[in-house]
Design a protein around this motif. Structure first.
Motif, PDB file in Angstrom:
ATOM      1  N   PHE A   1       3.399  14.724 -19.895  1.00  0.00           N
ATOM      2  CA  PHE A   1       4.055  15.883 -20.495  1.00  0.00           C
ATOM      3  C   PHE A   1       3.390  16.257 -21.824  1.00  0.00           C
ATOM      4  N   GLY A   2       2.982  15.243 -22.576  1.00  0.00           N
ATOM      5  CA  GLY A   2       2.300  15.514 -23.840  1.00  0.00           C
ATOM      6  C   GLY A   2       0.966  16.216 -23.628  1.00  0.00           C
ATOM      7  N   LYS A   3       0.210  15.772 -22.622  1.00  0.00           N
ATOM      8  CA  LYS A   3      -1.077  16.410 -22.330  1.00  0.00           C
ATOM      9  C   LYS A   3      -0.876  17.853 -21.872  1.00  0.00           C
ATOM     10  N   LEU A   4       0.184  18.086 -21.100  1.00  0.00           N
ATOM     11  CA  LEU A   4       0.460  19.443 -20.640  1.00  0.00           C
ATOM     12  C   LEU A   4       0.813  20.354 -21.813  1.00  0.00           C
ATOM     13  N   ALA A   5       1.612  19.843 -22.744  1.00  0.00           N
ATOM     14  CA  ALA A   5       2.030  20.646 -23.893  1.00  0.00           C
ATOM     15  C   ALA A   5       0.872  20.937 -24.841  1.00  0.00           C
ATOM     16  N   SER A   6      -0.074  20.012 -24.949  1.00  0.00           N
ATOM     17  CA  SER A   6      -1.178  20.169 -25.905  1.00  0.00           C
ATOM     18  C   SER A   6      -2.466  20.630 -25.226  1.00  0.00           C
ATOM     19  N   LEU A   7      -2.371  21.115 -23.995  1.00  0.00           N
ATOM     20  CA  LEU A   7      -3.561  21.515 -23.247  1.00  0.00           C
ATOM     21  C   LEU A   7      -4.294  22.657 -23.944  1.00  0.00           C
ATOM     22  N   THR A   8      -5.599  22.501 -24.077  1.00  0.00           N
ATOM     23  CA  THR A   8      -6.448  23.555 -24.641  1.00  0.00           C
ATOM     24  C   THR A   8      -7.430  24.014 -23.573  1.00  0.00           C
ATOM     25  N   LEU A   9      -8.078  25.141 -23.815  1.00  0.00           N
ATOM     26  CA  LEU A   9      -9.010  25.671 -22.829  1.00  0.00           C
ATOM     27  C   LEU A   9     -10.172  24.716 -22.547  1.00  0.00           C
ATOM     28  N   PRO A  10     -10.815  24.129 -23.573  1.00  0.00           N
ATOM     29  CA  PRO A  10     -11.896  23.176 -23.273  1.00  0.00           C
ATOM     30  C   PRO A  10     -11.410  21.987 -22.438  1.00  0.00           C
ATOM     31  N   LYS A  11     -10.207  21.486 -22.744  1.00  0.00           N
ATOM     32  CA  LYS A  11      -9.669  20.372 -21.968  1.00  0.00           C
ATOM     33  C   LYS A  11      -9.408  20.796 -20.534  1.00  0.00           C
ATOM     34  N   ALA A  12      -8.852  22.000 -20.349  1.00  0.00           N
ATOM     35  CA  ALA A  12      -8.550  22.484 -19.002  1.00  0.00           C
ATOM     36  C   ALA A  12      -9.827  22.659 -18.196  1.00  0.00           C
ATOM     37  N   GLN A  13     -10.856  23.234 -18.807  1.00  0.00           N
ATOM     38  CA  GLN A  13     -12.117  23.438 -18.096  1.00  0.00           C
ATOM     39  C   GLN A  13     -12.790  22.107 -17.773  1.00  0.00           C
ATOM     40  N   ALA A  14     -12.711  21.160 -18.712  1.00  0.00           N
ATOM     41  CA  ALA A  14     -13.301  19.843 -18.464  1.00  0.00           C
ATOM     42  C   ALA A  14     -12.575  19.117 -17.346  1.00  0.00           C
TER      43      ALA A  14
END
Length: 217
Positions: A45-58
């Protein structure tokens, strides 16, 4: 993985979070197993809340890579998955597919974050994670799961959660996936409740399959 399977896949994740919120707000008592499962998955849940575009693309690249992209339209009824290779050739079924391989964008991230009802789960975790961590610390890391469940059973979240939201009634929309789940569930109940005078050959019934994936080096 499912989050990156298509441009609209996050809408289904939002519906799942809505289910969690309904249980937390209106049926907290008696659902300590689900509450404990949410606490154990706090990092997700923490990763979902703090998701950024670079993280999502990676993450999308890590899941699907450059050679194969999964295309799946989460809004299409009964849409199958297909695979697309580097040459643009579609492998497998082709009905109801999105036009291009999905890649996270700023617009997608903004829409995804705006649709995620995370406030209730976040408030729950802020209050209960320290409670569970304190139990584990007092037991020096050796604690029976039932002890934690008993504590969660007596915990109250009154006054700690956001103002309860209105209950949204959604109509069931049939599709091949829920039909498969209901069929498997119905026959599973029939099989398990007819063991005293067996109606079926137990050695010929498969209630579920287990897939084992080898760890990558």
């Amino acid at each position: 993985k499912f989050l990156y399977s298509g441009e609209h896949a996050h809408r289904h994740l939002a519906l799942l979070l809505e289910v969690f919120n309904n249980i937390i707000q209106y049926q907290f008592t008696g659902n300590q197993h689900l509450i404990y499962a949410i606490i154990r998955r706090k990092d997700s849940f923490g990763k979902l809340a703090s998701l950024t575009l670079p993280k999502a693309q990676a993450q999308c690249h890590k899941v699907y890579g450059d050679h194969t992209n999964v295309q799946y339209d989460a809004d299409s009824r009964g849409a199958p998955m297909s695979m697309v290779d580097n040459d643009g050739n579609t492998i497998g079924e082709q009905s109801d597919l999105t036009g291009l391989p999905f890649t996270p964008t700023n617009e997608w991230l903004s829409e995804m974050k705006a649709s995620m009802p995370l406030e209730t789960v976040t408030r729950l975790l802020q209050h209960l994670v320290p409670v569970v961590d304190d139990i584990v610390a007092r037991k020096q890391g050796v604690v029976d799961e039932n002890e934690i469940l008993e504590v969660l059973k007596d915990v109250t979240m009154v006054g700690l959660l956001p103002v309860p939201h209105a209950i949204v009634i959604r109509k069931y929309q049939p599709n091949q996936y829920t039909a498969l789940w209901f069929t498997a569930f119905m026959w599973g109940v029939i099989f398990l409740r007819n063991q005293n005078l067996p109606m079926f050959d137990g050695q010929a019934i498969e209630l579920f399959q287990v897939s084992v994936q080898e760890d990558e080096d």
